[in-house]
Design a protein around this motif. Structure first.
Motif, PDB file in Angstrom:
ATOM      1  N   PRO A 149       0.809  -1.224   0.000  1.00  0.00           N
ATOM      2  CA  PRO A 149       0.000   0.000   0.000  1.00  0.00           C
ATOM      3  C   PRO A 149       0.845   1.279   0.000  1.00  0.00           C
ATOM      4  N   ARG A 150       1.990   1.250   0.692  1.00  0.00           N
ATOM      5  CA  ARG A 150       2.837   2.453   0.757  1.00  0.00           C
ATOM      6  C   ARG A 150       3.529   2.720  -0.583  1.00  0.00           C
ATOM      7  N   TRP A 151       4.087   1.658  -1.173  1.00  0.00           N
ATOM      8  CA  TRP A 151       4.736   1.855  -2.465  1.00  0.00           C
ATOM      9  C   TRP A 151       3.719   2.253  -3.531  1.00  0.00           C
ATOM     10  N   THR A 152       2.519   1.699  -3.428  1.00  0.00           N
ATOM     11  CA  THR A 152       1.463   2.053  -4.387  1.00  0.00           C
ATOM     12  C   THR A 152       1.093   3.519  -4.253  1.00  0.00           C
ATOM     13  N   ARG A 153       1.070   4.005  -3.023  1.00  0.00           N
ATOM     14  CA  ARG A 153       0.750   5.420  -2.781  1.00  0.00           C
ATOM     15  C   ARG A 153       1.809   6.319  -3.428  1.00  0.00           C
ATOM     16  N   VAL A 154       3.091   5.946  -3.304  1.00  0.00           N
ATOM     17  CA  VAL A 154       4.170   6.738  -3.897  1.00  0.00           C
ATOM     18  C   VAL A 154       4.062   6.708  -5.417  1.00  0.00           C
ATOM     19  N   ALA A 155       3.868   5.531  -5.986  1.00  0.00           N
ATOM     20  CA  ALA A 155       3.768   5.403  -7.443  1.00  0.00           C
ATOM     21  C   ALA A 155       2.581   6.179  -7.982  1.00  0.00           C
ATOM     22  N   ALA A 156       1.453   6.176  -7.243  1.00  0.00           N
ATOM     23  CA  ALA A 156       0.264   6.906  -7.686  1.00  0.00           C
ATOM     24  C   ALA A 156       0.525   8.406  -7.715  1.00  0.00           C
ATOM     25  N   ALA A 157       1.325   8.895  -6.752  1.00  0.00           N
ATOM     26  CA  ALA A 157       1.644  10.317  -6.726  1.00  0.00           C
ATOM     27  C   ALA A 157       2.494  10.710  -7.931  1.00  0.00           C
ATOM     28  N   ILE A 158       3.337   9.783  -8.401  1.00  0.00           N
ATOM     29  CA  ILE A 158       4.178  10.061  -9.571  1.00  0.00           C
ATOM     30  C   ILE A 158       3.364   9.968 -10.858  1.00  0.00           C
ATOM     31  N   ALA A 159       2.546   8.903 -10.961  1.00  0.00           N
ATOM     32  CA  ALA A 159       1.808   8.648 -12.197  1.00  0.00           C
ATOM     33  C   ALA A 159       0.536   9.469 -12.316  1.00  0.00           C
ATOM     34  N   GLY A 160       0.015   9.910 -11.175  1.00  0.00           N
ATOM     35  CA  GLY A 160      -1.252  10.643 -11.208  1.00  0.00           C
ATOM     36  C   GLY A 160      -2.454   9.738 -11.240  1.00  0.00           C
ATOM     37  N   CYS A 161      -2.247   8.426 -11.023  1.00  0.00           N
ATOM     38  CA  CYS A 161      -3.368   7.483 -10.965  1.00  0.00           C
ATOM     39  C   CYS A 161      -2.913   6.245 -10.204  1.00  0.00           C
ATOM     40  N   GLU A 162      -3.871   5.482  -9.697  1.00  0.00           N
ATOM     41  CA  GLU A 162      -3.550   4.281  -8.959  1.00  0.00           C
ATOM     42  C   GLU A 162      -3.029   3.199  -9.906  1.00  0.00           C
ATOM     43  N   PRO A 163      -1.947   2.496  -9.534  1.00  0.00           N
ATOM     44  CA  PRO A 163      -1.487   1.383 -10.366  1.00  0.00           C
ATOM     45  C   PRO A 163      -2.575   0.319 -10.486  1.00  0.00           C
ATOM     46  N   GLY A 164      -2.914  -0.020 -11.699  1.00  0.00           N
ATOM     47  CA  GLY A 164      -3.936  -1.038 -11.937  1.00  0.00           C
ATOM     48  C   GLY A 164      -3.278  -2.372 -12.238  1.00  0.00           C
ATOM     49  N   ASP A 165      -3.318  -2.779 -13.504  1.00  0.00           N
ATOM     50  CA  ASP A 165      -2.730  -4.040 -13.908  1.00  0.00           C
ATOM     51  C   ASP A 165      -1.229  -3.872 -14.092  1.00  0.00           C
ATOM     52  N   VAL A 166      -0.470  -4.304 -13.106  1.00  0.00           N
ATOM     53  CA  VAL A 166       0.989  -4.200 -13.198  1.00  0.00           C
ATOM     54  C   VAL A 166       1.620  -5.582 -13.300  1.00  0.00           C
ATOM     55  N   GLY A 167       0.822  -6.545 -13.737  1.00  0.00           N
ATOM     56  CA  GLY A 167       1.330  -7.900 -13.888  1.00  0.00           C
ATOM     57  C   GLY A 167       1.754  -8.477 -12.555  1.00  0.00           C
ATOM     58  N   ALA A 168       2.921  -9.136 -12.547  1.00  0.00           N
ATOM     59  CA  ALA A 168       3.404  -9.774 -11.323  1.00  0.00           C
ATOM     60  C   ALA A 168       4.391  -8.892 -10.571  1.00  0.00           C
ATOM     61  N   PHE A 169       4.514  -7.625 -10.978  1.00  0.00           N
ATOM     62  CA  PHE A 169       5.560  -6.784 -10.417  1.00  0.00           C
ATOM     63  C   PHE A 169       5.419  -6.590  -8.903  1.00  0.00           C
ATOM     64  N   LEU A 170       4.179  -6.559  -8.399  1.00  0.00           N
ATOM     65  CA  LEU A 170       3.970  -6.369  -6.961  1.00  0.00           C
ATOM     66  C   LEU A 170       3.740  -7.684  -6.213  1.00  0.00           C
ATOM     67  N   ASP A 171       3.859  -8.805  -6.922  1.00  0.00           N
ATOM     68  CA  ASP A 171       3.669 -10.091  -6.251  1.00  0.00           C
ATOM     69  C   ASP A 171       4.825 -10.387  -5.312  1.00  0.00           C
ATOM     70  N   TRP A 172       4.544 -11.226  -4.321  1.00  0.00           N
ATOM     71  CA  TRP A 172       5.553 -11.614  -3.348  1.00  0.00           C
ATOM     72  C   TRP A 172       6.438 -12.738  -3.913  1.00  0.00           C
ATOM     73  N   THR A 173       7.693 -12.728  -3.529  1.00  0.00           N
ATOM     74  CA  THR A 173       8.583 -13.856  -3.779  1.00  0.00           C
ATOM     75  C   THR A 173       9.476 -13.994  -2.557  1.00  0.00           C
ATOM     76  N   PRO A 174       9.772 -15.215  -2.102  1.00  0.00           N
ATOM     77  CA  PRO A 174      10.567 -15.399  -0.878  1.00  0.00           C
ATOM     78  C   PRO A 174      11.939 -14.751  -0.992  1.00  0.00           C
ATOM     79  N   LEU A 175      12.400 -14.194   0.123  1.00  0.00           N
ATOM     80  CA  LEU A 175      13.703 -13.538   0.180  1.00  0.00           C
ATOM     81  C   LEU A 175      14.608 -14.299   1.129  1.00  0.00           C
ATOM     82  N   GLY A 176      15.905 -13.990   1.038  1.00  0.00           N
ATOM     83  CA  GLY A 176      16.861 -14.611   1.938  1.00  0.00           C
ATOM     84  C   GLY A 176      16.854 -13.947   3.296  1.00  0.00           C
ATOM     85  N   SER A 177      17.703 -14.453   4.164  1.00  0.00           N
ATOM     86  CA  SER A 177      17.855 -13.889   5.498  1.00  0.00           C
ATOM     87  C   SER A 177      18.290 -12.435   5.424  1.00  0.00           C
ATOM     88  N   GLN A 178      17.777 -11.624   6.336  1.00  0.00           N
ATOM     89  CA  GLN A 178      18.115 -10.202   6.309  1.00  0.00           C
ATOM     90  C   GLN A 178      19.542  -9.943   6.766  1.00  0.00           C
TER      91      GLN A 178
END
Length: 661
Positions: A509-538
């Protein structure tokens, strides 16, 4: 009007040994770093020469350090008003390395400001030629990126044209415009060529022309616009040469034919040329494609007769590694390894059974523990690299890097990784430890990509840094700016979402808010770009899937895994070169060179020449230990005898471990 550049007085200076010692001190090197023990090192001549020069420097020769030393000397004495030094690299990574190394030198910061230029060839052409050319036609460059331009163009094509392309086996990404008017040349369509006056050809041409008019271009298309501006305003050549009376070109072997043509025209062609000094090694030209007609430049070939200056002695590795690697170069330079050899070098070949590919990295780890000094295990750099690192898509069992390291993610490896998912981009940015600027710009790049997925017409200013582009685009939206800066700080400090739920509920939700401020609209169909994928240890230095960890009595040994392309320019304590498949097993194809039966060959096929260059780069990365992993099925007992005769240690690797022969 004369094209002759006015000199700034620098070309009358005569540099001597005291100057070269000063440059070495500025870079924190020994006083004789550029002189050698006998004062006759080839590097001395490079620093002293102020005319045209082509420096053919072998791996580990300190080419970039030498270039930085020369820049430090020239900046110290530069007096030109309104005239500057032009430094052109071929990647942002190379540009960043020059900037970082030069910064501590006295006056080094001057190179980063007017009237000088340091940047990529695309950055130079866009700033001084293509940008003005586009704006003169009422076109605002919005986004210069191959993948994004192809996406915009595909969307513009009628369904009938896209369907016909699929049937005819035509890939839009392989089509190239020949001029700024959108001429596509001959387009192969099935067994023949597409009619230029036909519906499909015109639809393709319109997609290219319209997308360029909207400001979406591929990287090399900016050269077309630069050429068009020079054709209309030939006096610009004189202006550029007066502004930049001397130009340095780094990693010149990576220059493509379109780039070579424009550079030759800008600085060299005709009378009144600028002074040009190029640095590179054609044996390491691995960024073109073997089948591409413009992969290696034919215009103004490097090195040029009359100004070639070879450097064949390497401070990176010992004579044993030099002897093993030199035959693999298409044009052997007679490598000389200057590093003191270990009394027990341990360079090894692992002949593995296909079912035991996952045992190769543990075998490498044990070889490191046995032959790398114990004091280097903690801070040493250990890496396993292969030519083909993208996963198979054809259902075959052809070898790729991931076969040796389960969980390997090719999108987190590369010179400038471009992950297909936002969370991967954050993980990659976090791995840039010690380089906050690079981390922040990589995060900003992912945000801008998300904004453009939301609206391809999103207006973003062109700035030197992507972070500044984001801040400009956010304008006076204080909320979005606060969210963006807060998230950037979290990632820069090493914080990432722990799991899919946290990602979906708190981060997206936070990254979407930033992107919407840049684009001037809410991100709609962005494919798998916002999907989760497992990450390694921090706590990992790098994303865990691309690091192999081996526990031993004194702790844990970590081996990074990646591609040969991404490793170019790196120095490793120990390197493992992995067999991979491209039109056949690469290392099996190079058997005559690896076994000492052949020594170089520029006249062989393009595929073999490409493999030679790739694996020459790979074999010249290590300072202490070189190992190679090969498919046992490709090598006979007679081949093993030849390996041992060339001072390789040889082990057969199975699912139960290794047996040394």
């Amino acid at each position: 009007m004369s094209l002759a550049p006015r000199r700034a007085g620098w070309d009358t200076i005569q540099y001597g040994d005291d100057d070269f010692r000063w440059a070495a001190q500025q870079l924190g090197l020994p006083d004789n770093a550029f002189l050698g023990e006998d004062g006759a090192d080839a590097r001395r001549g490079v620093l002293a020469h102020l005319g045209d020069l082509d420096v053919a420097a072998c791996p580990g020769s300190g080419k970039t350090t030498l270039l930085v030393a020369k820049l430090a000397l020239m900046l110290r004495d530069w007096q030109g008003r309104g005239q500057g030094i032009c430094v052109i690299s071929h990647t942002n990574v190379a540009r960043h390395e020059i900037e970082t190394r030069l910064a501590p030198a006295a006056g080094g910061h001057r190179l980063l400001a007017y009237p000088h230029f340091v940047g990529t060839i695309h950055g130079f052409v866009n700033q001084f030629l293509a940008g003005p050319a586009l704006r003169s036609q009422g076109i605002v460059p919005r986004f210069i990126d191959d993948a994004f331009a192809n996406r915009v163009r595909t969307a513009k094509l009628p369904f009938k044209t896209r369907s016909g392309m699929a049937t005819a086996g035509v890939e839009l990404g392989k089509l190239q415009v020949l001029d700024a008017d959108g001429d596509l040349g001959d387009v192969k369509w099935g067994r023949g060529n597409l009619r230029k006056d036909g519906e499909a050809y015109q639809a393709l041409r319109s997609a290219f022309v319209d997308s360029m008019a909207e400001g979406y271009l591929r990287y090399d298309e900016i050269f077309l616009w630069a050429e068009s501006l020079l054709a209309r305003s030939p006096s610009l050549l004189g202006d550029i040469r007066r502004r930049f009376p001397i130009v340095f070109i780094d990693e010149v072997q990576d220059t493509t034919e379109p780039q070579a043509r424009i550079l030759h025209r800008l600085f060299t062609a005709g009378e009144g040329s600028a002074v040009r000094q190029r640095f590179g090694d054609m044996n390491q030209a691995i960024f073109g494609h073997a089948d591409a007609s413009d992969a290696v430049a034919s215009t103004d070939a490097f090195p040029r007769d009359g100004c070639a200056w070879p450097i064949a002695n390497s401070h990176r590795f010992c004579s044993a590694i030099a002897a093993l690697a030199d035959p693999v170069a298409p044009k052997p330079a007679g490598l000389v390894g200057m590093r003191q050899a270990s009394p027990t070098p341990g360079h090894a070949i692992f002949l593995f059974e296909r079912a035991a590919a996952a045992q190769v990295l543990p075998t490498f780890a044990r070889r490191i523990l046995a032959h790398v000094p114990a004091g280097m295990l903690k801070d040493g750099r250990f890496k396993a690299i292969g030519h083909v690192h993208k996963p198979r898509v054809d259902g075959s069992d052809h070898l790729v890097v991931g076969d040796y390291c389960p969980g390997y993610d090719h999108e987190r490896s590369g010179l400038d990784p471009r992950p297909t998912r936002f969370v991967q981009a954050l993980a990659t940015a976090r791995s840039k430890h010690g380089d906050v600027r690079q981390t922040v710009d990589q995060i900003a790049g992912a945000v801008l990509h998300l904004a453009r997925l939301a609206d391809p017409n999103a207006k973003v200013s062109r700035r030197e840094r992507r972070h500044l582009e984001v801040l400009d685009a956010l304008g006076d939206d204080d909320t979005a700016r606060r969210i963006y800066l807060g998230l950037v700080e979290l990632v820069a400090r090493g914080r990432l979402p722990a799991d899919e739920q946290e990602w979906a509920e708190k981060w997206v939700p936070r990254w979407t808010r930033v992107a919407a401020a840049i684009a001037g609209c809410e991100p709609g169909d962005v494919g798998a770009f916002l999907d989760w994928t497992p990450l390694g240890s921090q706590q990992d230095k790098t994303p865990a899937s691309n690091t192999f960890s081996y526990a031993h009595a004194a702790g844990k040994l970590e081996i990074d895994v990646g591609s040969i392309h991404a490793a170019k320019g790196e120095t490793h304590t120990a390197t493992l070169v992995l067999e991979t498949f491209y039109r056949g097993n690469n290392l099996a194809r190079l058997k005559p060179w690896l076994l000492g039966a052949r020594h170089g060959d520029e006249q062989t096929s393009a595929t073999i020449r490409d493999s030679l260059k790739q694996h020459y780069v790979a074999m010249t990365r290590p300072s202490h230990l070189l190992c190679m992993a090969m498919d046992a099925a490709d090598f006979s007992d007679q081949d093993v005898d030849a390996m041992i005769a060339r001072q390789w240690a040889v082990a057969r690797v199975s699912s139960t471990g290794e047996v040394w022969l």
